[in-house]
Motif scaffolding. Sequence first.
Motif, mmCIF file in Angstrom:
data_model
loop_
_atom_site.group_PDB
_atom_site.id
_atom_site.type_symbol
_atom_site.label_atom_id
_atom_site.label_comp_id
_atom_site.label_asym_id
_atom_site.label_seq_id
_atom_site.Cartn_x
_atom_site.Cartn_y
_atom_site.Cartn_z
ATOM 1 N N ASP A 88 -0.282 1.158 -8.807
ATOM 2 C CA ASP A 88 -0.968 2.359 -8.338
ATOM 3 C C ASP A 88 0.058 3.480 -8.247
ATOM 4 O O ASP A 88 1.058 3.353 -7.530
ATOM 5 C CB ASP A 88 -1.593 2.144 -6.957
ATOM 6 C CG ASP A 88 -2.887 1.366 -7.011
ATOM 7 O OD1 ASP A 88 -3.475 1.254 -8.106
ATOM 8 O OD2 ASP A 88 -3.315 0.872 -5.951
ATOM 9 N N SER A 97 0.586 7.296 -7.089
ATOM 10 C CA SER A 97 0.007 8.336 -6.237
ATOM 11 C C SER A 97 0.847 9.596 -6.348
ATOM 12 O O SER A 97 2.076 9.527 -6.309
ATOM 13 C CB SER A 97 -0.007 7.888 -4.774
ATOM 14 O OG SER A 97 -0.728 6.696 -4.635
ATOM 15 N N GLU A 123 -4.512 9.738 -7.887
ATOM 16 C CA GLU A 123 -3.934 8.411 -8.085
ATOM 17 C C GLU A 123 -4.414 7.847 -9.408
ATOM 18 O O GLU A 123 -5.487 8.213 -9.889
ATOM 19 C CB GLU A 123 -4.366 7.440 -6.984
ATOM 20 C CG GLU A 123 -3.884 7.778 -5.619
ATOM 21 C CD GLU A 123 -4.403 6.797 -4.577
ATOM 22 O OE1 GLU A 123 -5.053 5.783 -4.947
ATOM 23 O OE2 GLU A 123 -4.160 7.040 -3.396
#
Length: 118
Positions: free
Chosen positions: A92, A94, A80
């Motif tokens: 974020d 991921s 991440e």
Amino acid sequence: MRIERITARAFGPFQDRSLGLAPGLTVVAGANESGKSSWHAALRLALTGVRRGKGPGTAAERQLADRHRPWDQPDRWEVEARLALDDGRHIDISQDLAGKVACRAVDVQMGRDVSDEI
């Protein structure tokens, strides 16, 4: 855009470890085999992911996977990155590198998936 943090959920020698990056320049130093190259690869793959096409991949892709798949759990390969965008948002990103499918970008403040924008 600024990269604030990289998190190796399962990447090479790391399990659920994070590396914060300073607002200016971050220098990563250490002895041989301390993880510098693994952090570099985790950062790059958190931003770009891996090729999601069919087939075995190139020799370079296989070499990357051989070197950076988790050593203890090769079926789990995840990274991440936390990004600070110029418009003030924090995102974020991921990447499920083992599955080659599950990747997402989430606006941290709103909790909203923004994968279609990033």
